[in-house]
Motif scaffolding. Structure first.
Motif, short mmCIF file in Angstrom:
data_model
loop_
_atom_site.label_atom_id
_atom_site.label_comp_id
_atom_site.label_asym_id
_atom_site.label_seq_id
_atom_site.Cartn_x
_atom_site.Cartn_y
_atom_site.Cartn_z
N ILE A 60 -5.04 38.74 51.47
CA ILE A 60 -3.96 39.04 52.40
C ILE A 60 -4.61 39.47 53.70
CG2 ILE A 60 -1.92 40.44 52.87
CD1 ILE A 60 -1.86 41.07 49.83
N ILE A 61 -4.19 38.88 54.80
CA ILE A 61 -4.67 39.31 56.11
C ILE A 61 -3.50 39.96 56.83
CG2 ILE A 61 -5.63 38.61 58.34
CD1 ILE A 61 -7.17 36.40 56.90
N LEU A 62 -3.72 41.18 57.28
CA LEU A 62 -2.67 41.99 57.89
C LEU A 62 -3.08 42.45 59.28
CD1 LEU A 62 -2.56 44.51 54.92
CD2 LEU A 62 -0.96 42.65 55.20
N ARG A 63 -2.09 42.82 60.07
CA ARG A 63 -2.36 43.52 61.32
C ARG A 63 -1.87 44.95 61.10
NH1 ARG A 63 -2.30 40.87 66.45
NH2 ARG A 63 -1.09 39.32 65.32
N ILE B 71 -11.85 45.50 51.35
CA ILE B 71 -11.24 45.54 52.68
C ILE B 71 -12.29 45.23 53.74
CG2 ILE B 71 -10.07 47.00 54.39
CD1 ILE B 71 -8.98 48.64 51.99
N ASP B 72 -11.98 44.26 54.59
CA ASP B 72 -12.79 43.95 55.76
C ASP B 72 -11.93 44.17 56.99
OD1 ASP B 72 -15.31 43.13 54.77
OD2 ASP B 72 -14.51 41.16 54.26
N GLU B 73 -12.56 44.60 58.06
CA GLU B 73 -11.84 44.76 59.33
C GLU B 73 -12.37 43.73 60.31
OE1 GLU B 73 -11.11 48.81 60.77
OE2 GLU B 73 -12.10 49.50 58.94
N PHE B 74 -11.45 43.16 61.08
CA PHE B 74 -11.80 42.11 62.03
C PHE B 74 -11.28 42.46 63.42
CE2 PHE B 74 -11.40 40.12 57.86
CZ PHE B 74 -12.65 39.52 57.74
N ASP B 75 -12.08 42.07 64.43
CA ASP B 75 -11.64 42.23 65.82
C ASP B 75 -10.74 41.08 66.23
OD1 ASP B 75 -12.97 44.61 66.41
OD2 ASP B 75 -14.82 43.59 66.95
N LYS B 76 -11.00 39.89 65.67
CA LYS B 76 -10.28 38.69 66.10
C LYS B 76 -10.33 37.67 64.96
CE LYS B 76 -10.83 35.19 69.71
NZ LYS B 76 -11.62 34.84 70.89
N ILE B 77 -9.23 36.93 64.80
CA ILE B 77 -9.17 35.89 63.79
C ILE B 77 -8.54 34.65 64.41
CG2 ILE B 77 -8.21 35.23 61.55
CD1 ILE B 77 -7.98 38.22 60.89
N MET C 142 -10.66 28.85 59.04
CA MET C 142 -10.54 29.96 59.99
C MET C 142 -11.90 30.50 60.41
SD MET C 142 -9.03 32.95 57.48
CE MET C 142 -7.70 31.96 56.86
N ILE C 143 -11.87 31.22 61.53
CA ILE C 143 -13.03 31.94 62.02
C ILE C 143 -12.62 33.41 62.10
CG2 ILE C 143 -14.72 32.20 63.88
CD1 ILE C 143 -13.89 29.35 64.79
N LEU C 144 -13.40 34.28 61.49
CA LEU C 144 -13.09 35.70 61.48
C LEU C 144 -14.23 36.45 62.16
CD1 LEU C 144 -12.51 34.49 58.27
CD2 LEU C 144 -10.96 36.38 58.51
N TYR C 145 -13.91 37.20 63.19
CA TYR C 145 -14.89 38.00 63.92
C TYR C 145 -14.80 39.42 63.38
CZ TYR C 145 -14.92 33.97 67.01
OH TYR C 145 -15.03 32.70 67.52
N LYS C 146 -15.81 39.83 62.64
CA LYS C 146 -15.79 41.14 61.98
C LYS C 146 -15.80 42.28 63.00
CE LYS C 146 -17.81 39.49 57.76
NZ LYS C 146 -18.89 39.52 56.80
N GLY D 166 -16.67 45.10 65.26
CA GLY D 166 -17.93 45.35 65.96
C GLY D 166 -18.39 44.16 66.78
N TYR D 167 -17.78 43.00 66.54
CA TYR D 167 -18.19 41.79 67.24
C TYR D 167 -18.00 41.91 68.75
CZ TYR D 167 -18.59 36.98 68.78
OH TYR D 167 -18.99 35.85 69.43
N ILE D 168 -16.90 42.50 69.15
CA ILE D 168 -16.60 42.62 70.59
C ILE D 168 -17.70 43.40 71.31
CG2 ILE D 168 -14.99 43.62 72.28
CD1 ILE D 168 -12.73 42.79 70.36
N ASP D 169 -18.16 44.49 70.70
CA ASP D 169 -19.22 45.31 71.31
C ASP D 169 -20.60 44.71 71.10
OD1 ASP D 169 -17.29 47.17 72.10
OD2 ASP D 169 -17.43 48.22 70.17
N ASN D 170 -20.79 43.95 70.02
CA ASN D 170 -22.09 43.40 69.69
C ASN D 170 -21.93 41.95 69.22
OD1 ASN D 170 -24.72 42.93 68.82
ND2 ASN D 170 -24.44 44.02 66.90
N PRO D 171 -21.72 41.00 70.16
CA PRO D 171 -21.53 39.61 69.74
C PRO D 171 -22.75 39.08 69.00
CG PRO D 171 -20.99 39.90 72.06
CD PRO D 171 -21.66 41.17 71.60
N SER D 172 -22.63 38.97 67.70
CA SER D 172 -23.72 38.53 66.85
C SER D 172 -23.16 37.55 65.82
CB SER D 172 -24.34 39.73 66.14
OG SER D 172 -25.09 39.34 65.04
N TYR D 173 -23.92 36.50 65.52
CA TYR D 173 -23.47 35.52 64.55
C TYR D 173 -23.31 36.15 63.16
CZ TYR D 173 -22.89 31.18 62.02
OH TYR D 173 -22.38 30.20 61.22
#
Length: 185
Positions: free
Chosen positions: A99-102, A128-134, A142-146, A148-155
């Motif tokens: 389930i992906i929620l906001r 539970i995983d938290e994402f900045d952007k999906i 889909m692409i899920l940006y975990k 911390g990605y916004i502050d540290n863009p890392s693959y």
């Protein structure tokens, strides 16, 4: 792997199989959840076994067991979803075991309490995983940006699925429209 977990926790196995079946299944399942083991080694046998319980061509075929597992899991998941809806938590995506929620900041305690109550009631675990952007193209793509990605863009903080995943493409998953994946990325 929600289906094998439900089989294990509630001992839902085809009744015509010998008790040795349950013992072997439990060994595979315990190896699957052991954090020291490679999960890919036991994932496919467990899922394959479950699939064969629903396959009329398999000697494991057991419609009663298959329906007991699938329908109960769907009802259990729906109960969790209902609890989120009652607390106005936005549902973005629902799949068999995901389930992906906001969840807004002021809803986090409701979210955690719902999860805890549900896990205690059904003896199931939640990851539970938290994402900045999906970015969701379709159910499995889909692409899920975990977080911390916004502050540290890392693959390392990007999870790709389906047509966006290189491993999936190599085995022929969702290769019918590669231009869509390239455009979205």
């Amino acid at each position: 792997n929600a289906y094998p977990t439900l089989m294990y926790r509630y001992k839902i196995y085809p009744k015509f199989l010998p008790s040795l079946f349950e013992e072997v299944f439990n060994i595979f399942y315990k190896n699957r959840i052991d954090k020291n083991n490679d999960k890919n080694i036991t994932k496919l046998p467990l899922l394959g076994l479950f699939g064969n319980i629903g396959n009329p061509s398999s000697y494991l075929y057991s419609p009663k067991s298959f329906l007991a597992i699938t329908l109960n899991l769907k009802l259990i998941i729906l109960e969790l979803i209902e609890s989120f809806c009652c607390d106005d938590i936005e549902i973005l995506y629902v799949k068999t075991d995901e389930i992906i929620l906001r969840v807004k900041n002021n809803q986090s305690s409701f979210f955690i309490n719902n999860i805890k109550r549900w896990m205690e009631k059904y003896k199931l675990d939640v990851h539970i995983d938290e994402f900045d952007k999906i970015i969701i193209k379709s159910m499995n793509d889909m692409i899920l940006y975990k977080k911390g990605y916004i502050d540290n863009p890392s693959y390392d903080l990007v999870e790709t699925r389906g047509c966006f995943n290189i491993k999936s493409k190599k085995i022929g998953v969702n290769i019918n429209a590669p231009i869509i994946a390239k455009c979205i990325i």
